[in-house]
Scaffold this motif. Sequence first.
Motif, PDB file in Angstrom:
ATOM      1  N   LEU A  76       0.829  -1.202   0.000  1.00  0.00           N
ATOM      2  CA  LEU A  76       0.000   0.000   0.000  1.00  0.00           C
ATOM      3  C   LEU A  76       0.867   1.257   0.000  1.00  0.00           C
ATOM      4  CD1 LEU A  76      -2.874   0.993  -0.034  1.00  0.00           C
ATOM      5  CD2 LEU A  76      -2.929   0.855   2.460  1.00  0.00           C
ATOM      6  N   SER A  77       1.949   1.222   0.762  1.00  0.00           N
ATOM      7  CA  SER A  77       2.881   2.349   0.768  1.00  0.00           C
ATOM      8  C   SER A  77       3.505   2.525  -0.611  1.00  0.00           C
ATOM      9  CB  SER A  77       3.975   2.120   1.816  1.00  0.00           C
ATOM     10  OG  SER A  77       4.916   3.169   1.798  1.00  0.00           O
ATOM     11  N   TRP A  78       3.805   1.402  -1.252  1.00  0.00           N
ATOM     12  CA  TRP A  78       4.358   1.466  -2.615  1.00  0.00           C
ATOM     13  C   TRP A  78       3.365   2.109  -3.577  1.00  0.00           C
ATOM     14  CZ3 TRP A  78       1.926  -1.241  -6.595  1.00  0.00           C
ATOM     15  CH2 TRP A  78       2.539  -1.137  -7.850  1.00  0.00           C
ATOM     16  N   GLU A  79       2.093   1.688  -3.484  1.00  0.00           N
ATOM     17  CA  GLU A  79       1.077   2.226  -4.392  1.00  0.00           C
ATOM     18  C   GLU A  79       0.876   3.720  -4.160  1.00  0.00           C
ATOM     19  OE1 GLU A  79      -2.760   0.184  -6.068  1.00  0.00           O
ATOM     20  OE2 GLU A  79      -3.251   1.097  -4.127  1.00  0.00           O
ATOM     21  N   LEU A  80       0.922   4.137  -2.901  1.00  0.00           N
ATOM     22  CA  LEU A  80       0.797   5.565  -2.598  1.00  0.00           C
ATOM     23  C   LEU A  80       1.946   6.351  -3.227  1.00  0.00           C
ATOM     24  CD1 LEU A  80      -0.295   5.370   1.152  1.00  0.00           C
ATOM     25  CD2 LEU A  80      -1.701   6.137  -0.776  1.00  0.00           C
ATOM     26  N   ARG A  89      -2.526  -3.539   2.298  1.00  0.00           N
ATOM     27  CA  ARG A  89      -1.555  -3.580   3.390  1.00  0.00           C
ATOM     28  C   ARG A  89      -1.234  -5.033   3.718  1.00  0.00           C
ATOM     29  NH1 ARG A  89      -3.310  -3.655   8.434  1.00  0.00           N
ATOM     30  NH2 ARG A  89      -5.187  -2.483   7.884  1.00  0.00           N
ATOM     31  N   ASN A  90       0.045  -5.353   3.912  1.00  0.00           N
ATOM     32  CA  ASN A  90       0.457  -6.747   4.110  1.00  0.00           C
ATOM     33  C   ASN A  90       0.857  -7.051   5.553  1.00  0.00           C
ATOM     34  OD1 ASN A  90       2.810  -5.280   4.226  1.00  0.00           O
ATOM     35  ND2 ASN A  90       4.000  -6.633   2.877  1.00  0.00           N
ATOM     36  N   HIS A  91       0.387  -6.245   6.501  1.00  0.00           N
ATOM     37  CA  HIS A  91       0.777  -6.453   7.898  1.00  0.00           C
ATOM     38  C   HIS A  91      -0.293  -5.869   8.817  1.00  0.00           C
ATOM     39  CE1 HIS A  91       1.749  -2.198   8.726  1.00  0.00           C
ATOM     40  NE2 HIS A  91       2.018  -2.166   7.427  1.00  0.00           N
ATOM     41  N   ASP A  92      -0.153  -6.160  10.100  1.00  0.00           N
ATOM     42  CA  ASP A  92      -1.044  -5.602  11.122  1.00  0.00           C
ATOM     43  C   ASP A  92      -0.227  -4.971  12.246  1.00  0.00           C
ATOM     44  OD1 ASP A  92      -3.567  -6.421   9.978  1.00  0.00           O
ATOM     45  OD2 ASP A  92      -3.004  -8.478  10.513  1.00  0.00           O
ATOM     46  N   ARG A  93       0.880  -4.389  11.884  1.00  0.00           N
ATOM     47  CA  ARG A  93       1.800  -3.815  12.873  1.00  0.00           C
ATOM     48  C   ARG A  93       1.595  -2.309  12.976  1.00  0.00           C
ATOM     49  NH1 ARG A  93       7.408  -5.768  10.702  1.00  0.00           N
ATOM     50  NH2 ARG A  93       8.100  -4.258  12.282  1.00  0.00           N
ATOM     51  N   ILE A  94       1.186  -1.876  14.150  1.00  0.00           N
ATOM     52  CA  ILE A  94       0.948  -0.448  14.370  1.00  0.00           C
ATOM     53  C   ILE A  94       2.247   0.340  14.236  1.00  0.00           C
ATOM     54  CG2 ILE A  94       0.208   1.268  16.070  1.00  0.00           C
ATOM     55  CD1 ILE A  94      -1.698  -0.807  17.213  1.00  0.00           C
ATOM     56  N   GLY A  95       3.327  -0.223  14.775  1.00  0.00           N
ATOM     57  CA  GLY A  95       4.609   0.477  14.727  1.00  0.00           C
ATOM     58  C   GLY A  95       5.098   0.707  13.311  1.00  0.00           C
ATOM     59  N   LYS A  96       4.824  -0.245  12.439  1.00  0.00           N
ATOM     60  CA  LYS A  96       5.240  -0.110  11.042  1.00  0.00           C
ATOM     61  C   LYS A  96       4.490   1.037  10.373  1.00  0.00           C
ATOM     62  CE  LYS A  96       6.489  -3.175   7.241  1.00  0.00           C
ATOM     63  NZ  LYS A  96       6.435  -4.570   6.736  1.00  0.00           N
ATOM     64  N   GLU A 149      -5.719   3.204   5.246  1.00  0.00           N
ATOM     65  CA  GLU A 149      -5.711   1.962   6.016  1.00  0.00           C
ATOM     66  C   GLU A 149      -4.660   1.980   7.120  1.00  0.00           C
ATOM     67  OE1 GLU A 149      -5.585  -1.612   3.725  1.00  0.00           O
ATOM     68  OE2 GLU A 149      -6.742  -0.759   2.070  1.00  0.00           O
ATOM     69  N   SER A 150      -4.096   3.136   7.387  1.00  0.00           N
ATOM     70  CA  SER A 150      -3.031   3.228   8.383  1.00  0.00           C
ATOM     71  C   SER A 150      -3.534   2.827   9.764  1.00  0.00           C
ATOM     72  CB  SER A 150      -2.469   4.649   8.422  1.00  0.00           C
ATOM     73  OG  SER A 150      -1.498   4.766   9.437  1.00  0.00           O
ATOM     74  N   LEU A 151      -2.716   2.069  10.471  1.00  0.00           N
ATOM     75  CA  LEU A 151      -3.041   1.649  11.836  1.00  0.00           C
ATOM     76  C   LEU A 151      -2.527   2.643  12.871  1.00  0.00           C
ATOM     77  CD1 LEU A 151      -2.121  -2.148  11.507  1.00  0.00           C
ATOM     78  CD2 LEU A 151      -4.386  -1.103  11.322  1.00  0.00           C
TER      79      LEU A 151
END
Length: 399
Positions: A49-53, A376-383, A395-397
């Motif tokens: 998702l970051s890549w697409e942005l 998004r390929n993860h569920d990590r808030i810190g990432k 979709e940011s956590l």
Amino acid sequence: MGDVTNHGTGSQFDPSTAKKSKDGFWRDVNNNLPKVSASDIERHTYCPLSWELAKKGNSGQGDAINSGKAKHAKIHERVSEFKIKQSQFKRHMIIWTWWFTVIIAIVIDSIAFMSIDDVVLYPKDVAKYLAMWSLTVLIAGIIAVSIPWRSWLGIDVTIKQQKNLLIQETKTLQPEWEPEGFEGGWFEAGKVETSLLFAAILLGIHSIALNGADNRKQAGFILIMLAMLWTLAASWQLQRALIMENASELARKDVGLKEGTEVAYSDDEESAGLLIDSVTGIRGRPDQIVIIDGEFIPIEQKTGRVPKRPHSSHKRQVLAYIHLVEINTKRTTPYGILRYGNEDIHQVVWDENTKEELFDEVKEIQRLMVFGGAKRNHDRIGKCQNCSRKYACNESLAV
């Protein structure tokens, strides 16, 4: 690969006509591939998702981005300084070698002047032989300068020539002796041609000296004195070379390169050219390419926080650079180097498994370029919290 005969990456890719080829890569109706940079691979591995942005024009924001650019520029400056000092040391040593050759030649002549018996071998006869030798070498030098004998003889491309070709294509560092694109011939002179012409001049001078000598012992004494003067000059040149070697060594340690490493390329993010693979669409610019034990090795420098272990996104980026170096040098590249500062250094192995891993990543990126829909390929808030594009992500956590 596959049934594709023309792998175009220079023309504009048309995703509306793109299809998956037999080799798994995506091409449009004109066989153009979507361009996938090593940075694309790094971003996509981190988070699709970051890549697409990023592809949509949402640039990274934050102090870390600006700090990283400044640190990379500083690294390039230090690497370039090391390369310059290394090249200067090589030049000084080459000149010293030539000067020392002159000393040896003068000493031999002086011994000949004082010891040759006129009955056994008259000095003027020696002068004739030297003159003929000088003329032969001169003709050889002129021919070597005039024709492209290297290509005619089918001499294999050496590591040095590959390095110079890489320099020419990427427009970064200058070779230490022969100019960009040097092939020899057509009135271009390299080390071989220069050595031949230098030898012709040296032989000619000694032929003239022998031919004009009447008092051989006196002439021999003069030549010995001349040899001593040349020795002083050569000692001065050697001192300059040793000083430059010390400066080069200090610069090498400052950069953090291994002893014996030679820099073939350094990316300044402005003038450096792209390395391109026209078969897969991969392209990119490694931070440096060095020559270690005769192998071209790409280096990726990371300037942020040092992780406990290398990030998979960074390793994939290095894999892309390894592939590009291998394609552009036509030599097997066994590994790449991932560096977090000067102390935390990791070797990224290149084999069939990692190559397949890289190509799978590229194919997925190309698929997303055609259809979109990155997730998004993860569920990590810190990432998400550390993501430089969280400001544009729905979709940011991150809170």
